[in-house]
Design an enzyme around this catalytic site. Structure first.
Site, PDB file in Angstrom:
ATOM      1  N   LYS A 132     -34.792 -32.383  20.578  1.00 58.71           N
ATOM      2  CA  LYS A 132     -35.365 -33.669  20.954  1.00 58.71           C
ATOM      3  C   LYS A 132     -35.338 -34.573  19.726  1.00 58.71           C
ATOM      4  CE  LYS A 132     -39.802 -34.249  21.212  1.00 58.71           C
ATOM      5  NZ  LYS A 132     -41.221 -34.181  21.580  1.00 58.71           N
ATOM      6  N   GLU A 167     -53.135 -25.107  21.332  1.00 59.59           N
ATOM      7  CA  GLU A 167     -52.587 -26.364  20.819  1.00 59.59           C
ATOM      8  C   GLU A 167     -51.735 -27.025  21.892  1.00 59.59           C
ATOM      9  OE1 GLU A 167     -49.222 -26.870  20.249  1.00 59.59           O
ATOM     10  OE2 GLU A 167     -48.436 -24.841  20.518  1.00 59.59           O
ATOM     11  N   ARG A 170     -46.818 -32.151  20.505  1.00 61.11           N
ATOM     12  CA  ARG A 170     -45.476 -32.615  20.839  1.00 61.11           C
ATOM     13  C   ARG A 170     -44.728 -32.814  19.530  1.00 61.11           C
ATOM     14  NH1 ARG A 170     -46.874 -38.102  23.269  1.00 61.11           N
ATOM     15  NH2 ARG A 170     -48.376 -37.915  21.560  1.00 61.11           N
ATOM     16  N   CYS A 220     -40.863 -23.833  22.370  1.00 58.49           N
ATOM     17  CA  CYS A 220     -42.028 -23.611  23.235  1.00 58.49           C
ATOM     18  C   CYS A 220     -41.652 -23.419  24.701  1.00 58.49           C
ATOM     19  CB  CYS A 220     -43.012 -24.769  23.097  1.00 58.49           C
ATOM     20  SG  CYS A 220     -43.855 -24.823  21.503  1.00 58.49           S
TER      21      CYS A 220
END
Length: 439
Positions: free
Chosen positions: A330, A146, A149, A267
């Site tokens: 984020k 995958e 985002r 990640c």
């Protein structure tokens, strides 16, 4: 097609809902009963734009269901493995407990001709190790990494920028499609294939490396510009103008050249550490030794933001009120895993500052991780603040009115940990603006 998705965390829930939106009949399997209940009721257990609507549409239309019973995966022709691969508690390698457990639980329910598709990010060599057990059940294993985002995960699943299939090589060399793995995956992703999405069909090892190599490259680019920020700060250069100038070179590009507090999330940090650990296991640790410095640069940026806040307060943050704007790693996410923003808040609290932290979506997750912090609204955080620190570049923080805020803070000091504010606008409003690597 009838599809099962094993694991309904961030990756699995998005994948299951997206596959249903593409017209497939999907069952999501997870051992967490509370998570399954929430998903069944149409509630996403985490924040991701567009996902709740997709889940509700899928469940209401009968194409999407969720269960805690792996036996409910029986009858599906394609089984996606989408469980987590966190960092080991001891060491920096990837913990494959959930991947191994998912495969073991699925094996009794496989039928000849089924396709098991790994989506989890795993160390190179994992698919080769798992393949014999899957083949023994008459099924085939493929690896389909995958590239999601956070904040754009639904779009990245339904309309990906590329597809990668890792399949088993036959001894003579050509790629093996013995059970129709490529054809089946092309049917799963029929819409993307019809839209001429680039497709790479390769071997297991390459498919596994694609994801970690991509993350390692992005991490390197981010830490490179942060290293330049360190040099800029001692030479009087401006790292933002530097990034603009080198970004015009199409061999470099401007994306991911924004100096700031660094990367985080579930990640990049753990993937580059696991990649390094696996390379060392393979006897090629020197090939990616630079990733340790990439990680170190990234962690130094958190120290730098804290130092800038303390320096702006005259050398001590003790009993000073500091507004920390942002907690998620984020914007458009509530993910606080390895979040530099949350880490900055915790460190300032540890120095005796009266931290009021806020975030549009991540307060609940932050409170679970660090209940010692005080959380509030943006207005509550900023009121009578001795310093304001922006550490997650949410639009609502970028659009704050510095003129209006100047009348409610105690001291007009702003530390821009993401270099996302309009410098001129804030300085003209009378603020002491402090960025990273900026004059």
């Amino acid at each position: 097609m009838k599809i099962s998705v094993i694991g309904c965390g961030y990756l699995g829930a998005v994948h299951a809902a997206s596959m249903a939106a593409l017209g497939h009949d999907v069952v999501g399997i997870d051992v967490d009963a509370a998570k399954v209940e929430a998903l069944t009721e149409g509630r996403a257990p985490f924040f991701e734009p567009d996902l709740p609507e997709l889940i509700r549409q899928g469940t209401a239309g009968g194409r999407l269901s969720f269960s805690t019973d792996i036996a409910d995966a029986a009858g599906a022709g394609v089984h996606f493995i989408a469980v987590g691969t966190p960092q080991l508690k001891i060491g920096t390698g990837a913990d494959l407990t959930y991947v191994n457990g998912a495969i073991a639980a699925l094996l009794p329910h496989l039928r000849p001709g089924d396709l098991v598709v790994g989506k989890s990010t795993v160390p190179v060599g994992t698919a080769e190790r798992l393949s014999p057990a899957v083949e023994l059940a008459g099924a085939e294993l493929a690896w389909n990494p995958e590239f999601l985002r956070e904040g754009h995960a639904v779009k990245d699943t339904i309309a990906p920028d590329r597809l990668v299939y890792g399949v088993k090589l036959v001894p003579s060399g050509p790629l093996s499609h013995r059970s129709g793995a490529v054809g089946i995956l092309n049917e799963v992703y029929a819409q993307a294939i019809a839209n001429d999405t680039p497709l790479v069909v390769t071997d297991f090892a390459t498919a596994e490396l694609v994801k970690v190599a991509a993350n390692a490259f992005l991490a390197t680019k981010i830490s490179f510009i942060n290293a330049m920020a360190e040099i800029a700060e001692v030479t009087g250069a401006d790292v933002t103008q530097l990034a603009d100038a080198i970004g015009y070179d199409d061999r470099i590009g401007r994306k991911f050249l924004n100096a700031g507090v660094g990367f985080g999330g579930g990640c990049l940090p753990k993937d580059i550490r696991a990649f390094t650990a696996r390379a060392e296991e393979l006897g090629r640790g020197e090939s990616v030794a630079f990733l340790k410095e990439i990680d170190a640069i990234n962690m130094r940026r958190r120290d730098r933001v804290v130092d800038l806040v303390v320096d702006s307060l005259g050398g001590s943050a003790y009993q000073k009120k500091v507004a920390v704007l942002g907690l998620a790693f984020k914007p458009n996410s509530d993910d606080t895993r390895d979040s530099p923003a949350l880490d900055v808040a915790v460190r300032l609290h540890g120095l005796g500052a009266r931290v009021i932290a806020t975030d549009p979506e991540a307060i609940a997750n932050s409170r679970l991780r660090h209940p010692q912090l005080i959380f509030g609204t943006t207005d509550e955080a900023i009121a009578e603040a001795d310093a304001v620190v922006v550490v997650t570049e949410w639009n609502e923080y970028k659009e704050l009115d510095p003129v209006a805020l100047a009348s409610v803070v105690r001291t007009t000091i702003v530390v821009d940990g993401r270099n996302c504010l309009d410098v001129t606008k804030w300085r003209e409003a009378g603020w002491t603006y402090i960025g990273l690597g900026r004059r």
